[in-house]
Design a protein around this motif. Sequence first.
Motif, PDB file in Angstrom:
ATOM      1  N   PHE A   1       0.765  -1.153   0.197  1.00 13.80           N
ATOM      2  CA  PHE A   1      -0.115   0.007  -0.088  1.00 13.80           C
ATOM      3  C   PHE A   1       0.884   1.306   0.007  1.00 13.80           C
ATOM      4  N   ARG A   2       0.847   2.288  -0.991  1.00 14.34           N
ATOM      5  CA  ARG A   2       1.867   3.116  -1.028  1.00 14.34           C
ATOM      6  C   ARG A   2       0.903   4.646  -1.098  1.00 14.34           C
ATOM      7  N   ILE A   3       1.689   5.592  -0.522  1.00 11.79           N
ATOM      8  CA  ILE A   3       1.097   6.947  -0.226  1.00 11.79           C
ATOM      9  C   ILE A   3       2.322   7.710  -1.244  1.00 11.79           C
ATOM     10  N   ARG A   4       1.859   8.715  -2.221  1.00 14.25           N
ATOM     11  CA  ARG A   4       2.771   9.217  -2.959  1.00 14.25           C
ATOM     12  C   ARG A   4       1.983  10.725  -3.084  1.00 14.25           C
TER      13      ARG A   4
ATOM     14  N   ARG B   1       0.842  14.058  -4.787  1.00 17.57           N
ATOM     15  CA  ARG B   1       0.227  14.512  -6.088  1.00 17.57           C
ATOM     16  C   ARG B   1       0.973  15.503  -6.577  1.00 17.57           C
ATOM     17  N   GLU B   2       1.703  16.694  -5.946  1.00 20.19           N
ATOM     18  CA  GLU B   2       2.447  17.594  -6.528  1.00 20.19           C
ATOM     19  C   GLU B   2       3.674  17.396  -6.056  1.00 20.19           C
ATOM     20  N   LYS B   3       4.666  18.407  -6.929  1.00 17.49           N
ATOM     21  CA  LYS B   3       5.971  18.367  -6.302  1.00 17.49           C
ATOM     22  C   LYS B   3       6.282  19.020  -4.949  1.00 17.49           C
ATOM     23  N   GLY B   4       5.351  19.875  -4.712  1.00 16.27           N
ATOM     24  CA  GLY B   4       5.588  20.588  -3.540  1.00 16.27           C
ATOM     25  C   GLY B   4       5.022  20.117  -2.333  1.00 16.27           C
ATOM     26  N   ALA B   5       4.423  18.813  -2.456  1.00 15.98           N
ATOM     27  CA  ALA B   5       3.966  18.059  -1.084  1.00 15.98           C
ATOM     28  C   ALA B   5       5.096  17.326  -0.773  1.00 15.98           C
ATOM     29  N   SER B   6       5.502  17.469   0.454  1.00 12.79           N
ATOM     30  CA  SER B   6       6.855  16.734   0.837  1.00 12.79           C
ATOM     31  C   SER B   6       6.069  15.430   1.758  1.00 12.79           C
ATOM     32  N   THR B   7       6.960  14.196   1.568  1.00 12.11           N
ATOM     33  CA  THR B   7       6.598  13.225   2.323  1.00 12.11           C
ATOM     34  C   THR B   7       7.416  12.814   3.613  1.00 12.11           C
ATOM     35  N   ASP B   8       8.319  14.099   3.770  1.00 10.45           N
ATOM     36  CA  ASP B   8       9.086  13.952   5.005  1.00 10.45           C
ATOM     37  C   ASP B   8       8.262  13.981   6.294  1.00 10.45           C
ATOM     38  N   GLY B   9       8.485  13.088   7.094  1.00 10.94           N
ATOM     39  CA  GLY B   9       7.814  13.074   8.309  1.00 10.94           C
ATOM     40  C   GLY B   9       6.477  12.494   8.171  1.00 10.94           C
ATOM     41  N   LEU B  10       5.937  11.825   7.132  1.00 13.23           N
ATOM     42  CA  LEU B  10       4.352  11.540   6.789  1.00 13.23           C
ATOM     43  C   LEU B  10       4.229  10.074   7.635  1.00 13.23           C
ATOM     44  N   ARG B  11       3.293  10.185   8.266  1.00 15.39           N
ATOM     45  CA  ARG B  11       2.843   8.967   9.103  1.00 15.39           C
ATOM     46  C   ARG B  11       1.492   8.521   8.759  1.00 15.39           C
ATOM     47  N   LEU B  12       1.546   6.909   8.860  1.00 21.21           N
ATOM     48  CA  LEU B  12       0.273   6.389   8.235  1.00 21.21           C
ATOM     49  C   LEU B  12      -0.213   5.499   9.501  1.00 21.21           C
ATOM     50  N   SER B  13      -1.414   5.306   9.807  1.00 14.27           N
ATOM     51  CA  SER B  13      -1.914   4.413  11.018  1.00 14.27           C
ATOM     52  C   SER B  13      -3.311   3.916  10.535  1.00 14.27           C
ATOM     53  N   LEU B  14      -3.549   2.785  10.949  1.00 17.87           N
ATOM     54  CA  LEU B  14      -4.707   2.247  11.004  1.00 17.87           C
ATOM     55  C   LEU B  14      -5.374   2.544  12.182  1.00 17.87           C
ATOM     56  N   ASN B  15      -6.942   3.035  12.216  1.00 13.61           N
ATOM     57  CA  ASN B  15      -7.618   3.282  13.507  1.00 13.61           C
ATOM     58  C   ASN B  15      -9.011   2.896  13.255  1.00 13.61           C
ATOM     59  N   SER B  16      -9.498   2.343  14.297  1.00 16.07           N
ATOM     60  CA  SER B  16     -11.115   2.243  14.612  1.00 16.07           C
ATOM     61  C   SER B  16     -11.433   2.090  15.932  1.00 16.07           C
ATOM     62  N   LYS B  17     -12.631   1.844  16.274  1.00 18.24           N
ATOM     63  CA  LYS B  17     -13.088   1.572  17.668  1.00 18.24           C
ATOM     64  C   LYS B  17     -12.127   0.687  18.636  1.00 18.24           C
ATOM     65  N   ASN B  18     -11.571  -0.166  17.757  1.00 14.57           N
ATOM     66  CA  ASN B  18     -10.794  -1.343  18.799  1.00 14.57           C
ATOM     67  C   ASN B  18      -9.319  -1.271  18.170  1.00 14.57           C
TER      68      ASN B  18
ATOM     69  N   ALA C   1      -5.008  14.188   3.404  1.00 14.36           N
ATOM     70  CA  ALA C   1      -4.880  13.167   2.458  1.00 14.36           C
ATOM     71  C   ALA C   1      -5.068  13.464   1.211  1.00 14.36           C
ATOM     72  N   SER C   2      -5.853  14.815   0.933  1.00 17.60           N
ATOM     73  CA  SER C   2      -5.931  15.254  -0.541  1.00 17.60           C
ATOM     74  C   SER C   2      -4.649  15.763  -1.275  1.00 17.60           C
ATOM     75  N   GLN C   3      -3.674  15.766  -0.507  1.00 19.14           N
ATOM     76  CA  GLN C   3      -2.383  16.210  -1.252  1.00 19.14           C
ATOM     77  C   GLN C   3      -1.588  14.779  -1.867  1.00 19.14           C
ATOM     78  N   PHE C   4      -2.169  13.685  -1.210  1.00 18.47           N
ATOM     79  CA  PHE C   4      -1.500  12.644  -1.793  1.00 18.47           C
ATOM     80  C   PHE C   4      -2.229  11.548  -2.567  1.00 18.47           C
ATOM     81  N   ARG C   5      -1.726  10.689  -3.152  1.00 17.79           N
ATOM     82  CA  ARG C   5      -2.390   9.467  -3.952  1.00 17.79           C
ATOM     83  C   ARG C   5      -2.273   8.228  -3.069  1.00 17.79           C
ATOM     84  N   SER C   6      -3.060   7.244  -2.987  1.00 11.33           N
ATOM     85  CA  SER C   6      -2.909   6.253  -2.348  1.00 11.33           C
ATOM     86  C   SER C   6      -3.360   4.997  -2.823  1.00 11.33           C
ATOM     87  N   GLY C   7      -3.114   3.919  -2.594  1.00 14.35           N
ATOM     88  CA  GLY C   7      -3.472   2.448  -3.284  1.00 14.35           C
ATOM     89  C   GLY C   7      -2.627   1.591  -3.437  1.00 14.35           C
TER      90      GLY C   7
END
Length: 232
Positions: free
Chosen positions: A57-60, A62-79, A113-119
């Motif tokens: 699963f990748r986050i990239r 959308r535009e050159k100005g959107a830095s991925t430095d320090g980008l963090r991803l987590s999975l969250n739900s009630k449990n 999230a609108s600054q990035f593509r995911s999938g």
Amino acid sequence: MRRYLIFILLCWPLWASAQKTQEAQEAQDWIAYRDAYRQMIWFEKYGKPKQFLQNHFRIRAREKGASTDGLRLSLNSKNIHQSLTLDVLGRAVFPFSKAAYDDNAELTLNRNASQFRSGAWVSIVTRADGVYAAADLRTACEQMLAYLQYAGAAAGKACVGVQFSYPRSDAAEVVFQTAGGASTALVVREGPAFPDDVQSGFRVVAYRFAAYPENGRIVSSSVPLAIAALLE
């Protein structure tokens, strides 16, 4: 003029509602887990040869100005609350979880999230020893092409080679060795790790099949960040 004003008054609620929906989407910092799951499961269910391929699963950006430095991803739900490690190319091992699916979990970013593509993102498996048989790389590229066509992409494309990518600080050397032992160094340049990425700054080496004999091998002095198929 009166008719025009009446038209505006009638349409205003619809426009305002659409505007609020767009603003809400642009402000979101999450991705629906179920949507990501449906994308990722395609590769798991794919029944044709894929031993040279891997799926993340990748986050990239959308535009050159959107830095991925320090980008963090987590999975969250009630449990569920789980941090997912992103590599330098924004790839994560996707957690297939029935509980997360049933909970309608969210994949949460610490950015808009609108600054990035995911999938789902398929690439060619790297080797720890840095040695790749030319025949294997050709097969890997063909497997990639077949999978993308199965997924509804890459129509009319053909495999022309593969691309190795490295951090800018990595002085890796990549050579083609013939069956007789003669070596030719491949050209190193700066560019994106994957052909369609907007972010560059990586050291990349293209191995184009037509430029070299079919028999031989590619030897890399270090493990690349990724190997991409070149489809044209």
